[in-house]
Motif scaffolding. Sequence first.
Motif, PDB file in Angstrom:
ATOM      1  N   GLY A 163       5.734  90.595 -39.492  1.00  0.00           N
ATOM      2  CA  GLY A 163       6.055  91.599 -38.467  1.00  0.00           C
ATOM      3  C   GLY A 163       5.905  91.124 -37.033  1.00  0.00           C
ATOM      4  N   LYS A 164       5.529  89.869 -36.841  1.00  0.00           N
ATOM      5  CA  LYS A 164       5.408  89.350 -35.466  1.00  0.00           C
ATOM      6  C   LYS A 164       6.562  88.394 -35.182  1.00  0.00           C
ATOM      7  CE  LYS A 164       0.367  89.381 -34.884  1.00  0.00           C
ATOM      8  NZ  LYS A 164       0.204  90.723 -34.522  1.00  0.00           N
ATOM      9  N   LEU A 165       7.044  88.466 -33.941  1.00  0.00           N
ATOM     10  CA  LEU A 165       8.108  87.566 -33.504  1.00  0.00           C
ATOM     11  C   LEU A 165       7.518  86.171 -33.323  1.00  0.00           C
ATOM     12  CD1 LEU A 165      10.933  87.209 -32.152  1.00  0.00           C
ATOM     13  CD2 LEU A 165       9.944  88.136 -30.070  1.00  0.00           C
ATOM     14  N   ILE A 166       8.167  85.139 -33.907  1.00  0.00           N
ATOM     15  CA  ILE A 166       7.570  83.794 -33.774  1.00  0.00           C
ATOM     16  C   ILE A 166       8.548  82.761 -33.220  1.00  0.00           C
ATOM     17  CG2 ILE A 166       5.755  84.018 -35.524  1.00  0.00           C
ATOM     18  CD1 ILE A 166       7.743  82.393 -37.381  1.00  0.00           C
ATOM     19  N   PHE A 167       9.851  83.064 -33.287  1.00  0.00           N
ATOM     20  CA  PHE A 167      10.815  82.033 -32.885  1.00  0.00           C
ATOM     21  C   PHE A 167      12.151  82.698 -32.577  1.00  0.00           C
ATOM     22  CE2 PHE A 167      14.277  79.124 -34.108  1.00  0.00           C
ATOM     23  CZ  PHE A 167      13.969  78.018 -33.338  1.00  0.00           C
ATOM     24  N   ALA A 168      12.860  82.162 -31.589  1.00  0.00           N
ATOM     25  CA  ALA A 168      14.211  82.676 -31.306  1.00  0.00           C
ATOM     26  C   ALA A 168      15.059  81.554 -30.742  1.00  0.00           C
ATOM     27  CB  ALA A 168      14.135  83.827 -30.311  1.00  0.00           C
ATOM     28  N   ALA A 169      16.300  81.532 -31.091  1.00  0.00           N
ATOM     29  CA  ALA A 169      17.214  80.515 -30.569  1.00  0.00           C
ATOM     30  C   ALA A 169      18.593  81.123 -30.402  1.00  0.00           C
ATOM     31  CB  ALA A 169      17.275  79.333 -31.526  1.00  0.00           C
ATOM     32  N   MET A 170      19.216  80.775 -29.313  1.00  0.00           N
ATOM     33  CA  MET A 170      20.564  81.284 -29.029  1.00  0.00           C
ATOM     34  C   MET A 170      21.543  80.131 -29.239  1.00  0.00           C
ATOM     35  SD  MET A 170      21.761  84.195 -27.613  1.00  0.00           S
ATOM     36  CE  MET A 170      20.790  84.841 -26.281  1.00  0.00           C
ATOM     37  N   ASN A 171      22.606  80.389 -29.951  1.00  0.00           N
ATOM     38  CA  ASN A 171      23.598  79.346 -30.172  1.00  0.00           C
ATOM     39  C   ASN A 171      24.213  78.919 -28.846  1.00  0.00           C
ATOM     40  OD1 ASN A 171      24.166  78.005 -32.477  1.00  0.00           O
ATOM     41  ND2 ASN A 171      26.130  79.027 -32.809  1.00  0.00           N
ATOM     42  N   GLY A 172      24.414  77.634 -28.674  1.00  0.00           N
ATOM     43  CA  GLY A 172      25.023  77.167 -27.432  1.00  0.00           C
ATOM     44  C   GLY A 172      24.015  76.956 -26.324  1.00  0.00           C
ATOM     45  N   GLN A 173      22.753  77.316 -26.567  1.00  0.00           N
ATOM     46  CA  GLN A 173      21.707  77.093 -25.568  1.00  0.00           C
ATOM     47  C   GLN A 173      20.780  76.021 -26.092  1.00  0.00           C
ATOM     48  OE1 GLN A 173      19.074  80.233 -24.337  1.00  0.00           O
ATOM     49  NE2 GLN A 173      20.750  81.373 -23.421  1.00  0.00           N
ATOM     50  N   GLU A 174      20.420  75.089 -25.220  1.00  0.00           N
ATOM     51  CA  GLU A 174      19.496  74.060 -25.662  1.00  0.00           C
ATOM     52  C   GLU A 174      18.106  74.687 -25.736  1.00  0.00           C
ATOM     53  OE1 GLU A 174      18.512  69.417 -24.668  1.00  0.00           O
ATOM     54  OE2 GLU A 174      19.402  70.667 -23.134  1.00  0.00           O
ATOM     55  N   GLY A 175      17.558  74.782 -26.918  1.00  0.00           N
ATOM     56  CA  GLY A 175      16.287  75.486 -27.065  1.00  0.00           C
ATOM     57  C   GLY A 175      15.131  74.589 -27.427  1.00  0.00           C
ATOM     58  N   ASN A 176      15.333  73.256 -27.265  1.00  0.00           N
ATOM     59  CA  ASN A 176      14.199  72.371 -27.606  1.00  0.00           C
ATOM     60  C   ASN A 176      13.131  72.431 -26.521  1.00  0.00           C
ATOM     61  OD1 ASN A 176      14.918  70.534 -25.511  1.00  0.00           O
ATOM     62  ND2 ASN A 176      16.488  69.686 -26.868  1.00  0.00           N
ATOM     63  N   LEU A 177      11.982  71.846 -26.810  1.00  0.00           N
ATOM     64  CA  LEU A 177      10.825  71.994 -25.926  1.00  0.00           C
ATOM     65  C   LEU A 177      11.100  71.466 -24.512  1.00  0.00           C
ATOM     66  CD1 LEU A 177       7.857  72.851 -25.705  1.00  0.00           C
ATOM     67  CD2 LEU A 177       7.229  70.522 -26.311  1.00  0.00           C
ATOM     68  N   VAL A 178      11.797  70.336 -24.430  1.00  0.00           N
ATOM     69  CA  VAL A 178      12.058  69.759 -23.101  1.00  0.00           C
ATOM     70  C   VAL A 178      12.887  70.742 -22.270  1.00  0.00           C
ATOM     71  CG1 VAL A 178      13.100  67.828 -21.856  1.00  0.00           C
ATOM     72  CG2 VAL A 178      11.926  67.424 -24.016  1.00  0.00           C
ATOM     73  N   ALA A 179      13.916  71.295 -22.869  1.00  0.00           N
ATOM     74  CA  ALA A 179      14.773  72.249 -22.144  1.00  0.00           C
ATOM     75  C   ALA A 179      13.984  73.493 -21.738  1.00  0.00           C
ATOM     76  CB  ALA A 179      15.957  72.644 -23.025  1.00  0.00           C
ATOM     77  N   VAL A 180      13.122  73.942 -22.635  1.00  0.00           N
ATOM     78  CA  VAL A 180      12.336  75.148 -22.365  1.00  0.00           C
ATOM     79  C   VAL A 180      11.370  74.909 -21.208  1.00  0.00           C
ATOM     80  CG1 VAL A 180      10.518  76.620 -23.363  1.00  0.00           C
ATOM     81  CG2 VAL A 180      12.565  76.098 -24.693  1.00  0.00           C
ATOM     82  N   LEU A 181      10.676  73.764 -21.236  1.00  0.00           N
ATOM     83  CA  LEU A 181       9.718  73.443 -20.163  1.00  0.00           C
ATOM     84  C   LEU A 181      10.438  73.197 -18.837  1.00  0.00           C
ATOM     85  CD1 LEU A 181       7.285  71.099 -22.143  1.00  0.00           C
ATOM     86  CD2 LEU A 181       6.749  73.369 -21.247  1.00  0.00           C
ATOM     87  N   ASN A 182      11.613  72.598 -18.929  1.00  0.00           N
ATOM     88  CA  ASN A 182      12.414  72.341 -17.735  1.00  0.00           C
ATOM     89  C   ASN A 182      12.869  73.665 -17.113  1.00  0.00           C
ATOM     90  OD1 ASN A 182      15.726  71.073 -17.079  1.00  0.00           O
ATOM     91  ND2 ASN A 182      13.930  70.826 -15.797  1.00  0.00           N
ATOM     92  N   LYS A 183      13.313  74.578 -17.973  1.00  0.00           N
ATOM     93  CA  LYS A 183      13.774  75.887 -17.492  1.00  0.00           C
ATOM     94  C   LYS A 183      12.625  76.680 -16.870  1.00  0.00           C
ATOM     95  CE  LYS A 183      16.251  79.949 -19.052  1.00  0.00           C
ATOM     96  NZ  LYS A 183      16.271  80.890 -20.151  1.00  0.00           N
ATOM     97  N   ALA A 184      11.426  76.489 -17.423  1.00  0.00           N
ATOM     98  CA  ALA A 184      10.256  77.216 -16.917  1.00  0.00           C
ATOM     99  C   ALA A 184       9.670  76.543 -15.666  1.00  0.00           C
ATOM    100  CB  ALA A 184       9.200  77.307 -18.011  1.00  0.00           C
ATOM    101  N   GLY A 185      10.238  75.417 -15.275  1.00  0.00           N
ATOM    102  CA  GLY A 185       9.770  74.737 -14.065  1.00  0.00           C
ATOM    103  C   GLY A 185       8.528  73.882 -14.303  1.00  0.00           C
TER     104      GLY A 185
END
Lengths: 295, 177
Positions: free
Chosen positions: A64-86
Motif C-alpha cells: 500500500g505504499k508508493l515505492i517507485f515511479a517512472a514515466m516513459n520517455g523520461q530519463e529516470g535513472n539516479l544521475v538524471a534525478v539528482l541532476n534535475k534536483a540540482g
Amino acid sequence: MPLKGELRDFSTTQLLNLINLAGKTGTLTIFQAKKTGIMEEVNGKKRERIEVGPEKAKVSFKTGKLIFAAMNGQEGNLVAVLNKAGKLTDDQARIIRERAKNTNDKALALLLINANYVSQNDVITSVQQYILDVVYSLMSWAEEPFRFDDDILPEKDRIQVPIDLENVIIEGSRRIKEIEELNQHLPNLDMALRFPENAKEKFKGVHLSVEEWRVVSFINPKYSIRQIAKANNMSEIEIRRVVYGLEQAGLVELVKPPGMVDPNAANRARKPAAKPQPQVQKVVVSRLIDKIRSI
Amino acid sequence: MQTVKMVITGPFSAGKTEFIRSISEIDVVSTEREITTPAEKKQKDATTVAMDFGRITVDDDLVLYLFGTPGQRRFDFMWEILAEGMLGFVVMVDSAKPETFREAKSILETFRAYAPTPYVVAANKQDHPDAWSAEDLRIALRIEEGVKLLPCVAKDKESVKNVLLELLYSILEEMES
C-alpha cells in the motif's frame, strides 16, 4: 488477476485509494489511449472506444505504499534525478554517465555518497520528489487504459523510497482542476461529514493544509458541507476540492444530516406511495432457506 | 398461499437475467427485446425492457418470486414498481467492467432509497479473466463493511444459491435484531 480499466471510469485518485486501503503490492502500468473512432454506449451515454496503446508510465507499490515511479520517455535513472534536483551539475552528470555506464542505481548511489558528491538524504529526497512528480502528473490524466499487476515490482537495483499514499492522494486531489469531475463526485453539498471509525490512526502523519484543517474542525454529522463552506468563507469549488481530497484519502465519510430531504423524494412523491413492506415471519424465511439449500 | 418477492437489479449486462435463469424452476418469463443500438448489440443480442420473472415454489403455501429489473436508465420507471413489497434485493455488478461500477453504485443507492430492506452485492462474472476481486470491488464501490459482497458466477446454480442464501440470512438477522 490484474485489475484492468480506463482512467475515465476509475481515476488515478480512486486507484491510489484502492491500493492504499487494500495494502496492495504490485505495479500499475498506464498506457496511451488509442482512439478508435468507434462509438460505444456505456451507461446510456455514447463515447468513443479506446484501445490500449504503448506504455506511458509505471508506478510500483509495496503493501500500500508508493515505492517507485517512472514515466516513459523520461530519463529516470539516479544521475538524471539528482541532476534535475540540482544535486549534480550538468558537467558532473555527464562525467558520471560516461564513467558509470554499467553501474546500477543502488551501487551508484553508494559510490556518490562515499565520494561526497551527495549525501544519503540528497538521494532519498531527490528520488522521492521524482516519484511524486511522476504520480502527480499522471493524476491529471483522465482517460488512459491501466493495468495493475499484483506482486510485480521494479528490478532490485532500482532505488525504492516508501511514501505514504494518504498525503499523495490529498495533494493530488488539490491539483485536480476539473470542476465537472468534482461536481460529479460530490453532487450534493447538503450532505454532512463524519470521521471514519479509526480516525485517529488515519490522521497520524497526514499533512493537511490550513483550508483542510478548517474544514476538519467543523466536521459534525449535524452540519452540511454547504454550512461548513459558509462558516469558512469558502466557495463551492474550494469546499468540493477539500472534501474530495479528504474523502478519497479515507479521512472523512459522507453522511446524510438529520432531517435531510431525500433529493429524489419530490420525484417519487408524484408516484403512488410505496406499499408497506410485507410482514414476513421468521419461519417463512427459514422455509425459503431450506428450500434453496435443497435445490 | 403466501408469496414473497426478491429483486435482482444492476446495470446493463450485469447478468441479472442469467442469475434468475440459473435458479428459477420455470422458464424465465422475460421481456427481452432485440437490441437495436449497434453499440449495445456488441455486448449482447437482447435486453430486458420491463422485467424478468422467475419462481421458486417452496410448498403449496409459499412461493418465492424473483424479479429482474431492466438495466438501462431509460427503463428505470419500472424499478420502483418492481421494488414495491420486496423482501430484499441483490445488486449484480459485472466485475470485469469498471465502466459500470459507478452506475452499479447509483442503482444500489436508488434501491436503498425505495425501501430499507436488506440487500447483498453480487460480484458477478468472477470466472472472467479481467474480473476485479470482491475485495477490490468493495473498495471501488465503497460498500460498507457490514454489507455482504459475494463473488458470483450467475450461470452457476451453486453460486446463485449462495447469493440468495446470504441474502436470506441477512433478512433473518435483521428480523432477529
